[in-house]
Motif scaffolding. Structure first.
Motif, mmCIF file in Angstrom:
data_model
loop_
_atom_site.group_PDB
_atom_site.id
_atom_site.type_symbol
_atom_site.label_atom_id
_atom_site.label_comp_id
_atom_site.label_asym_id
_atom_site.label_seq_id
_atom_site.Cartn_x
_atom_site.Cartn_y
_atom_site.Cartn_z
ATOM 1 N N ASP A 169 37.780 17.975 -38.164
ATOM 2 C CA ASP A 169 36.738 17.487 -39.067
ATOM 3 C C ASP A 169 35.475 18.337 -38.962
ATOM 4 O OD1 ASP A 169 35.755 15.716 -41.059
ATOM 5 O OD2 ASP A 169 34.576 14.683 -39.528
ATOM 6 N N ARG A 170 34.626 18.016 -38.016
ATOM 7 C CA ARG A 170 33.400 18.793 -37.896
ATOM 8 C C ARG A 170 33.612 19.889 -36.865
ATOM 9 N NH1 ARG A 170 28.984 14.387 -36.896
ATOM 10 N NH2 ARG A 170 29.670 12.670 -38.214
ATOM 11 N N ILE A 171 33.544 21.105 -37.339
ATOM 12 C CA ILE A 171 33.908 22.237 -36.492
ATOM 13 C C ILE A 171 32.697 23.132 -36.261
ATOM 14 C CG2 ILE A 171 36.276 22.216 -37.303
ATOM 15 C CD1 ILE A 171 35.440 24.465 -39.235
ATOM 16 N N PRO A 172 32.808 24.006 -35.285
ATOM 17 C CA PRO A 172 31.679 24.894 -35.019
ATOM 18 C C PRO A 172 31.635 26.046 -36.029
ATOM 19 C CG PRO A 172 33.432 25.347 -33.479
ATOM 20 C CD PRO A 172 33.913 24.229 -34.357
ATOM 21 N N GLY A 173 30.543 26.759 -36.033
ATOM 22 C CA GLY A 173 30.352 27.877 -36.951
ATOM 23 C C GLY A 173 31.367 28.986 -36.753
ATOM 24 N N LYS A 174 31.391 29.910 -37.669
ATOM 25 C CA LYS A 174 32.394 30.976 -37.672
ATOM 26 C C LYS A 174 32.300 31.873 -36.434
ATOM 27 C CE LYS A 174 33.906 30.925 -42.281
ATOM 28 N NZ LYS A 174 32.902 30.570 -43.318
ATOM 29 N N ASN A 211 29.866 20.807 -42.006
ATOM 30 C CA ASN A 211 30.553 20.253 -43.167
ATOM 31 C C ASN A 211 29.569 19.797 -44.227
ATOM 32 O OD1 ASN A 211 31.803 19.797 -40.556
ATOM 33 N ND2 ASN A 211 33.572 19.153 -41.761
ATOM 34 N N ALA A 212 28.420 19.334 -43.780
ATOM 35 C CA ALA A 212 27.413 18.868 -44.731
ATOM 36 C C ALA A 212 27.010 20.042 -45.624
ATOM 37 C CB ALA A 212 26.206 18.309 -44.000
ATOM 38 N N SER A 246 40.818 26.804 -32.492
ATOM 39 C CA SER A 246 41.856 26.072 -33.203
ATOM 40 C C SER A 246 41.223 24.847 -33.827
ATOM 41 C CB SER A 246 42.973 25.644 -32.246
ATOM 42 O OG SER A 246 43.961 26.640 -32.158
ATOM 43 N N LYS A 247 41.594 24.564 -35.063
ATOM 44 C CA LYS A 247 40.926 23.442 -35.725
ATOM 45 C C LYS A 247 41.761 22.830 -36.836
ATOM 46 C CE LYS A 247 38.234 26.874 -38.374
ATOM 47 N NZ LYS A 247 38.794 28.091 -37.737
ATOM 48 N N VAL A 248 41.448 21.602 -37.141
ATOM 49 C CA VAL A 248 42.109 20.872 -38.224
ATOM 50 C C VAL A 248 41.038 20.412 -39.195
ATOM 51 C CG1 VAL A 248 43.521 18.896 -38.838
ATOM 52 C CG2 VAL A 248 43.892 20.058 -36.661
ATOM 53 N N ILE A 249 41.138 20.859 -40.418
ATOM 54 C CA ILE A 249 40.097 20.520 -41.387
ATOM 55 C C ILE A 249 40.679 20.289 -42.777
ATOM 56 C CG2 ILE A 249 38.127 21.681 -40.339
ATOM 57 C CD1 ILE A 249 38.882 24.168 -41.944
ATOM 58 N N VAL A 250 39.849 19.770 -43.633
ATOM 59 C CA VAL A 250 40.163 19.804 -45.055
ATOM 60 C C VAL A 250 39.166 20.769 -45.666
ATOM 61 C CG1 VAL A 250 40.951 17.415 -45.095
ATOM 62 C CG2 VAL A 250 38.587 17.937 -45.635
ATOM 63 N N ASP A 251 39.421 21.161 -46.904
ATOM 64 C CA ASP A 251 38.477 22.084 -47.529
ATOM 65 C C ASP A 251 37.291 21.295 -48.082
ATOM 66 O OD1 ASP A 251 37.084 23.816 -49.325
ATOM 67 O OD2 ASP A 251 38.807 25.170 -49.160
ATOM 68 N N GLU A 282 26.510 21.030 -35.188
ATOM 69 C CA GLU A 282 26.955 22.389 -34.937
ATOM 70 C C GLU A 282 26.036 23.056 -33.912
ATOM 71 O OE1 GLU A 282 27.553 26.487 -37.464
ATOM 72 O OE2 GLU A 282 26.419 24.821 -38.259
ATOM 73 N N THR A 283 26.428 24.153 -33.418
ATOM 74 C CA THR A 283 25.605 25.112 -32.655
ATOM 75 C C THR A 283 25.039 24.649 -31.314
ATOM 76 O OG1 THR A 283 23.533 24.537 -33.754
ATOM 77 C CG2 THR A 283 24.875 26.266 -34.758
ATOM 78 N N TYR A 284 24.507 23.446 -31.232
ATOM 79 C CA TYR A 284 23.842 23.041 -30.001
ATOM 80 C C TYR A 284 24.631 23.356 -28.735
ATOM 81 C CZ TYR A 284 20.401 20.495 -32.724
ATOM 82 O OH TYR A 284 19.409 20.165 -33.583
#
Lengths: 335, 335
Positions: A149-154, A195-196, A159-164, A128-130
């Motif tokens: 999957d691994r998305i950036p911070g809020k 996500n971690a 637009s993104k595709v994730i699971v909870d 994230e963030t870098y």
DNA sequence: GTGAAAGCGCTAACAC
DNA sequence: GTGTTAGCGCTTTCAC
């Protein structure tokens, strides 16, 4: 082996190129007879449209860039399959790059993709963030960016595709609890991966709910490799943290952990049960087979491609988040 | 976010587009001063060449098609990495397709690639012979075709990148013999895969040389999956064929076999040693780690890309065969 | 050393 | 219903 062009057809049939073009495109303003003649000739001479010319005309490169952290596990391959299923029929080509879990390489990859004039980029972050500045810059330039999957911070609206992550982690941990485990260690991966942190939160919440949370049970790793999974367990043992099960951030970490356990004659699941989050084929390849939160990888790829197409069609389309269902799959490692 | 074109630079600097173009291309016929102005302006306005226009001009699509049998194991991913390393810097994009070990899908993939106007195709076959007509046809049309790993029969003269299947198999089997194994079973994969036959030949030769060849020890499988590996061992057991070790055609078959052994409490390598041919990361992921003939996958990809570029540059370049060295890597499954 | 113009293959106004 | 023309962004003769 010269390629047949519309011009060739035009000469061959003594028709203007525009008529040929129209016939080929099923334009209504073409005599039925003429259309048939054109189609037949095209078939006969082996005409195939020149995509490059079309792209130049339409101003698109018909190329989508992909950035994934790695390709050793089948995770990315599965998602890619979904992306390809969605995009190939539409004539899109791909430039797939791997960041090797390294933000610097990720940056280079993104720049490479820009040089390729890609119409959009689908990305699974390494950390994230870098590179938030770069993501923003790319979007500002008008290149659609879709995360999965691994998305950036809020702080970044995308637009993104994730699971909870959080809920599914909770469910998996609760399952371990229900099977009688109380000392559930969590190998959480690097804290720079959003996500971690989410999955750790899910873990914490449920452990706390059952009053069995113990800070010592959580161990974060520097990286995402099998080796890191091994090290994590080794550290737990060295610190003499007692545990009867492990919930790992990913298949990779889990399998690394499993191998360390097996090497030290610790039985799975007899002595220690192991569960993970990912849902790659790896979980059913290893012995014992690994209980895991299975993400619908192919569908995630298709969804990401869908979001991308939305953005390409209408650059002002609002950012959307597709939340997909994951499935807990119980295998020998916890039974 | 309109893209900056040469035209924009031309207006901006009041120079003709040809001069801009020349300056950008480091053509000698440009005043040094002028070149500098152009380069500065390009930098300042953020000019990036439009690859599509370049491609239209040059008559290339700068797209290479790839066909691989599967992407579940890291085999193809590694080769792809090599291909990408070689081709991305040259501006080539890829269309990667999977045939799922199915000749019918392979055919469809090839046709899809033709529709993409690819400049060439790099392919790892699923089964020999089925699509020979199509390979030939594609080459006849002037589209370079480069094979790697699984190649077509000798009847087709093609460019290819391979390791010596027969010799490396012999070496691996001889190693098993030297460690004291005599009843070495061979899971050979489908007989329609040329390499399977080659590797079986290598196996046979050395077994015969040591006078321990027994037809019953060889078992061919219908397919290439983990399940097929399992089934193979199961059959050997059912047939009551005695064996103290297994040499498998691929990591996948070997791991399937290993899992069946472990499920039946047969110790590896104590009761049965296992070795394979492939060299994917899988071999060091499983427990116990798998002894395998390691192919230089990334280099193979680079080599294949190299052959492709040769063909693209000069379509009359002779077909070449690149024979790469493989390495026997000894791991816990045989020690 | 620089500019004008043609053309890569295709589509889409615009005529007729 | 069909033809003519211009133009997508770029390179490359051909002039000057």
């Amino acid at each position: 082996m010269k390629r047949i062009t519309i011009k060739d057809l035009s000469k061959f049939l003594s028709l203007s190129t525009s008529t040929i073009s129209r016939a080929l495109l099923n334009d209504k303003n073409v005599n039925l007879e003429t259309r048939k003649r054109v189609l037949d000739a095209a078939d006969q001479l082996g005409y195939k449209p020149n995509l490059t010319a079309l792209n130049l005309k339409s101003g698109q490169s018909k190329t989508i860039g992909i950035v994934v952290p790695e390709m050793i596990t089948p995770f990315s391959a599965k998602v890619l399959e979904g992306i390809q299923n969605a995009l190939y029929p539409l004539g899109y080509r791909l430039v797939i790059t791997q960041s090797d879990e390294n933000p610097v390489i990720e940056r280079k990859n993104l720049q490479l993709l820009e040089d390729f004039n890609v119409d959009g980029i689908i990305i699974n972050l390494c950390h994230e963030t870098y590179n938030n500045d770069l993501y923003q810059q790319i979007m500002d330039q008008g290149t659609p960016l879709v995360f999965f999957d691994r998305i950036p911070g809020k702080s970044l609206d995308v637009s993104k595709v994730i699971v909870d992550d959080s809920i599914n982690s909770s469910l998996m941990v609760e399952y371990l609890i229900k099977t009688g485990r109380k000392r559930i260690a969590h190998i959480m991966g690097p804290q720079t991966i959003r996500n971690a942190v989410e999955r750790a939160n899910g873990y914490k919440r449920i452990m706390t709910k059952y009053n069995i949370f113990d800070e010592n049970l959580i161990i974060s790793t520097e990286g995402m490799s099998f080796g890191h999974g091994k090290e994590a367990v080794q550290q737990l043992l060295e610190r003499e943290v007692k545990f009867d099960s492990i919930f790992a951030f990913s298949d990779t970490l889990a399998i690394g952990a499993m191998n360390f356990l097996l090497e030290n004659n610790i039985k799975i699941p007899g002595d220690v049960a192991v569960a993970s989050f990912s849902g790659t084929e790896l979980s059913s390849i290893v012995y014992p087979q690994l209980t895991s939160v299975q993400q619908p990888l192919k569908s995630m790829g298709e969804a990401a491609a869908g979001l991308m197409l939305e953005k390409i069609k209408d650059s002002s389309a609002p950012n959307r988040t597709v939340l997909m269902d994951a499935e807990l799959v119980y295998r020998a490692s916890t039974l």
